[in-house]
Design a protein around this motif. Structure first.
Motif: not given
Lengths: 444, 173
Positions: A185-187, B146-149, A209-213
């Motif tokens: 989730k965090n990456d 982009r959650p950190i937790e 390479s970039s977020i797509v939504l």
């Protein structure tokens, strides 16, 4: 790829029972599934392996038969009687059907077919029989295309069978564009992908390479709108599916633009634009780049979706204090609130049939996919989970696909589909994790 | 340099006030400050003990503020942290900043994008009231992307509902 749909008029002449020459009222169709009713028992059918007719067709005939069966059984409305139970064997497409043999194993519908391969060309023909009436249902049909597109031939056969028995529009010969996900989730890495409605033939349209939504198909399925962080800020792009070429939309100056969707004309795009922390809805002519502001409030207005006739837009707004659904004229103007139940309503999507709106509902810590009429009546929640969101309609307006995210540190997103009756909830096969599906129209 | 040190001392005082909301981050920083001697020891330019460094901004001033569920209102604690950020930015005029707004996973994707934008903008507006030029401050929302937790309980959600001030050297693009 183009396909041809040809009536097998020559074969019809040889039909023993009903033919197209009989008056409409004489063609009673006792074999019927009402998919909005509570179906107790899936309809049993037999689909003996299609007869290979020349060329290297045997393998392909086998695969096509399997896909036809999977399409039908995948709806939850049909049940296949396995070949091991068959009494009669179909060795010729033109031989008369021995109804008694199919009645004996309680097959209510019988699908027979034949496949021929000529170089890169494939031709598939089929017939559908109502076993207990001892009659053919509709005309025999023939589809031609390239061997590479063999699955589409199978989907077209299954679509015809499904439509004749349910009376609903077809939807198997369709595609889904979605966000393919990888990593924790965090990456999380995201890229656009496109696949057949059943998860086959996956193709990746962007890298990660970039977020797509939230990709959204055009009304003809030739283009996809989506949001990308390519510049470091969310911006709307339009991608040509065939060439995979893309360009950014000339949205007005602002920090970000997102939540785009095509109008039925394929030329107008509605979207959200954020300026100074406030998000409103705009529409743009995709060719001229000219934008018009449709809402102007200090609240969040987003997730716009056109009615099939292009005259109105359903969207979500928190102007009342929480997310609720509203309908306004396509050119803007005073919106009418349509959601009044307990909880928060978002991501409304107008059904292609025009009769319903699908939405995401948050209530008491749970997420639901639901449908309601455009006046807000007859609200029906179809799912419940830790996190369901982002419904998209099958081309026939009878099935909804959405994102389900599982809970916790290992949480991952998957695509699910469900009937508008709430039945047949199931996971859609994808390569890896997946979110934000958008269902294409029926392919031409 | 003297001026900067004075500013830094003031900031340290402010930080003590805001330590509650920033606890998870300061556990590390306190240890770091102790080992390096903080203001008493020799200062490595660019290190976390250099009050003009982005690292110092990040770790000692505090680069983020947190929000209540579905809210973009700045808490009193957040205002203290942001006052420190503004002071740092006013002192270190060569830096620009992009303020990232984030949401926890309990919300729909589009709404959370808009909510993150509200949060980032709330921070930007506050920094402007503290004398930072708006031309140096851009905002971006990541919604819930982009959650950190990564746990799905309130203790994680609380840290994900944030606005982070990310420094960049030079003029804003």
């Amino acid at each position: 790829m183009t396909t041809h749909l040809t009536r097998l008029l020559t074969l019809l002449a040889a039909l023993p029972v009903l033919s197209a020459t009989l008056p409409e009222e004489a063609r009673a169709e006792p074999l019927r599934i009402e998919i909005t009713e509570g179906v107790i028992e899936p309809l049993p059918f037999a689909v003996p392996t299609f007869v290979p007719e020349g060329g290297a067709a045997a393998d392909m005939a086998n695969q096509i038969t399997r896909v036809v069966s999977e399409d039908l059984t995948g709806t939850g409305l049909f049940r296949e009687i396995p070949a091991s139970a068959h009494i009669a064997k179909i060795t010729s497409f033109s031989s008369p059907v021995q109804y008694a043999d199919w009645k004996a194993i309680n097959a209510q519908a019988l699908i027979t077919g034949a496949v021929s391969v000529n170089g890169q060309q494939i031709t598939v023909k089929f017939r559908l029989y109502d076993v207990f009436s001892g009659a053919e249902m509709g005309d025999g049909l023939q589809f031609s295309g390239t061997t590479a597109g063999w699955r589409r031939m199978a989907h077209k056969v299954a679509d015809a069978v499904y439509s004749r028995i349910t009376g609903e529009g077809p939807y198997f010969d369709s595609r889904v564009v979605y966000v393919s996900e990888n990593g924790p989730k965090n990456d999380r890495k995201k890229r656009l992908a496109i696949m057949d409605y059943d998860g086959a033939n996956t193709q990746y349209l962007t890298d990660s390479s970039s977020i797509v939504l939230a990709p959204r198909f055009s009304p003809t399925g030739d283009r996809v709108l989506y949001t990308s962080y390519e510049t470091g800020f969310p911006k709307i792009y339009v991608l040509d599916v065939a060439s995979v070429g893309r360009r950014t939309l000339a949205t007005p100056q602002g920090t970000m633009s997102f939540a785009p969707r095509f109008a039925p004309n394929g030329q107008t795009v509605v979207y959200s634009l954020e300026q100074g922390g406030n998000t409103d809805i705009y529409s743009m002519d995709i060719n001229s780049g000219q934008s018009v502001r449709l809402t102007n409030t200090p609240s969040i207005e987003t997730a716009p979706s056109f009615s099939p006739d292009g005259s109105r837009i359903v969207f979500e707004s928190d102007r009342s204090g929480t997310q609720q659904l509203y309908v306004m004229p396509a050119g803007g103007g005073e919106p009418t609130r349509i959601s009044f139940g307990q909880g928060r309503y978002g991501t409304p999507v107008w059904s292609p049939r025009g009769d319903l709106v699908a939405f995401t509902k948050q209530s008491k810590g749970r997420f639901h996919i639901g449908v309601m009429r455009l006046d807000g009546s007859e609200e029906r929640l179809l799912t419940a989970s830790f996190l369901d969101e982002g419904p998209t309609w099958a081309p026939n307006g009878r099935v909804i696909m959405f994102t389900r995210e599982s809970q916790g540190e290992q949480g991952a997103a998957s695509l699910y589909s469900v009937d508008i009756s709430g039945r047949n909830l199931k996971k859609v096969r994808t390569e890896g994790s997946a979110s934000d599906p958008s269902w294409s129209p029926l392919q031409k | 340099m003297k001026h900067t040190k004075r500013a830094a001392l003031t900031l340290m005082a402010i930080l003590a006030l805001s330590a509650c909301s920033q606890k998870e981050k300061f556990d590390n920083d306190v240890a770091l400050g102790g080992a390096n001697g903080g203001l008493n020891g020799s200062i490595q330019p660019g290190s976390a003990s250099d009050p003009t460094s982005p690292l110092y901004f990040q770790q000692s001033v505090g680069d983020r503020v947190l929000f209540a569920v579905d809210q973009s209102t700045l808490s009193d604690e957040a205002r203290v942290v942001l006052a420190g950020q503004a002071q740092w930015l006013n002192t270190n005029a060569d830096y620009t900043a992009v303020i990232e707004g984030h949401a926890d996973e309990q919300g729909t994707r589009e709404y959370n994008l808009a909510l993150g934008a509200r949060r980032a903008n709330a921070v930007r507006e506050f920094l402007i009231t503290q004398g930072v030029s708006g031309a140096r401050l851009k905002t971006v929302t990541y919604g819930k992307e982009r959650p950190i937790e990564i746990c799905s309980v309130e203790s994680c959600y609380a840290k994900n509902r944030r606005a982070v001030t990310v420094l960049a050297a030079g003029a804003i693009s």
